[in-house]
Design a protein around this motif. Structure first.
Motif, PDB file in Angstrom:
ATOM      1  N   ALA B  17      20.343  -2.981  -5.231  1.00 35.95           N
ATOM      2  CA  ALA B  17      20.331  -3.533  -3.881  1.00 35.95           C
ATOM      3  C   ALA B  17      20.809  -2.491  -2.888  1.00 35.95           C
ATOM      4  O   ALA B  17      20.256  -2.332  -1.803  1.00 35.95           O
ATOM      5  N   LYS B  18      21.852  -1.769  -3.280  1.00 36.69           N
ATOM      6  CA  LYS B  18      22.385  -0.752  -2.384  1.00 36.69           C
ATOM      7  C   LYS B  18      21.373   0.367  -2.192  1.00 36.69           C
ATOM      8  O   LYS B  18      21.061   0.759  -1.067  1.00 36.69           O
ATOM      9  N   THR B  19      20.824   0.841  -3.320  1.00 37.04           N
ATOM     10  CA  THR B  19      19.844   1.927  -3.255  1.00 37.04           C
ATOM     11  C   THR B  19      18.653   1.569  -2.374  1.00 37.04           C
ATOM     12  O   THR B  19      18.112   2.394  -1.661  1.00 37.04           O
ATOM     13  N   PHE B  20      18.217   0.304  -2.481  1.00 37.15           N
ATOM     14  CA  PHE B  20      16.988  -0.070  -1.782  1.00 37.15           C
ATOM     15  C   PHE B  20      17.229  -0.989  -0.588  1.00 37.15           C
ATOM     16  O   PHE B  20      16.340  -1.691  -0.137  1.00 37.15           O
ATOM     17  N   SER B  21      18.452  -0.987  -0.104  1.00 38.10           N
ATOM     18  CA  SER B  21      18.795  -1.752   1.098  1.00 38.10           C
ATOM     19  C   SER B  21      18.387  -3.230   1.027  1.00 38.10           C
ATOM     20  O   SER B  21      17.808  -3.774   1.964  1.00 38.10           O
ATOM     21  N   VAL B  22      18.657  -3.852  -0.101  1.00 36.77           N
ATOM     22  CA  VAL B  22      18.378  -5.279  -0.207  1.00 36.77           C
ATOM     23  C   VAL B  22      19.532  -6.031   0.434  1.00 36.77           C
ATOM     24  O   VAL B  22      20.698  -5.762   0.143  1.00 36.77           O
ATOM     25  N   LYS B  23      19.203  -6.954   1.316  1.00 36.98           N
ATOM     26  CA  LYS B  23      20.254  -7.614   2.083  1.00 36.98           C
ATOM     27  C   LYS B  23      20.922  -8.747   1.317  1.00 36.98           C
ATOM     28  O   LYS B  23      22.049  -9.125   1.603  1.00 36.98           O
ATOM     29  N   ASP B  24      20.175  -9.346   0.393  1.00 35.86           N
ATOM     30  CA  ASP B  24      20.677 -10.558  -0.250  1.00 35.86           C
ATOM     31  C   ASP B  24      20.660 -10.459  -1.774  1.00 35.86           C
ATOM     32  O   ASP B  24      19.881 -11.136  -2.443  1.00 35.86           O
ATOM     33  N   PRO B  25      21.507  -9.589  -2.332  1.00 32.92           N
ATOM     34  CA  PRO B  25      21.490  -9.418  -3.795  1.00 32.92           C
ATOM     35  C   PRO B  25      21.721 -10.718  -4.557  1.00 32.92           C
ATOM     36  O   PRO B  25      21.162 -10.902  -5.635  1.00 32.92           O
TER      37      PRO B  25
END
Lengths: 147, 147
Positions: B17-25
């Motif tokens: 999520a951090k690597t790919f800028s996911v807002k809602d892990p």
DNA sequence: TGAAAGTAATTATCATGATAACCATGTAAA
DNA sequence: TTTACATGGTTATCATGATAATTACTTTCA
């Protein structure tokens, strides 16, 4: 993968539940909803993968190798076991992924039967390309679900 | 149908999520859990159906006809549409169900192309036999899930 | 009313899941 | 150490999903 587009209504489940002495019609309804939602999402993802020339299975192969904390390769049988897919399917899938340059395979040094599967450079690059859309597809599906 | 046996851990999803800028892990994690659970339940149900000489698709065909409130038959295309399966698969499935005596088919009076599909007496009997185990399978799976 | 478009069903073909049976190698036990 | 069993991988075959193209009938509308 398919499932009822229109779920049975609560009344309908309640009707069946009464006829067949089901104690927890709500739980059954939840399970049906879950299977329907999962089917829809899996279809969405499958078509996302198809658009990018890959498949859910190929994606999962790369993911399970990539996420392995202390090793950078797995045996074919380990991959099959983790994804919960039959070995012949794994053999076939790895063969085509190898041909497409997504993975590398080499003999295991300690077991002549085994094959170590690793992600190739191209495979890693490809994985990085498709992951954002994968998460995006899931996020927007889940958002729609709640509405 | 298959999916990861072991889900990625929260840390792992958080990492991606951090690597790919996911807002809602968390949402992503929930979606993965849902797909895994649904896969497992669908497998259980499929093997329940196999044990009883039928399949999820055949079961759904009977269910959608049976639950229809004001009619006792549906067109092949209507069944396919409701179950969300392709028509050629429906053609093939109905053919084998007809051979096994589970359904009846007759020409539609107002449209020479269409075929009206109804459940036969044997089909109804069979449906009644397998429904309790179907609900039971779902109930006990959901109970296990919660633990 | 006749041509064009739409629809129900089917056929042909492909893709991808499964199981059964099979090698080759590895491990354990008599 | 030899025999038996277990395991990694493959092959052969089947089951069941899909799409594309076809046939036959219906509907629409210029």
């Amino acid at each position: 993968m398919f499932f009822l587009k229109e779920l049975p209504t609560q009344q309908m489940v309640a009707g069946y539940a009464k006829t067949f002495s089901v104690k927890d019609p709500n739980t059954v309804q939840n399970a049906l909803t879950m299977m329907r939602d999962a089917s829809l999402l899996l279809r969405l993802l499958e078509s996302y993968f198809t658009e990018h020339g890959t498949s859910q299975l190929r994606f999962l192969v790369m993911i399970v190798i990539d996420r392995e904390p202390e090793r950078d390769s797995l045996l074919a049988s380990e991959i099959a076991e983790r994804i919960d897919v039959s070995r012949p399917v794994m053999t076939r899938t790895l063969k085509s992924m190898l041909e497409d340059g997504l993975i590398t395979m080499e003999a295991d040094s300690s077991d002549a039967r085994a094959k170590c599967v690793a992600i190739s450079k191209d495979g890693k690059k490809f994985l990085k390309q498709i992951l954002p859309g994968y998460f995006q597809t899931i996020s927007s599906f889940m958002k729609d679900l709640k509405q």
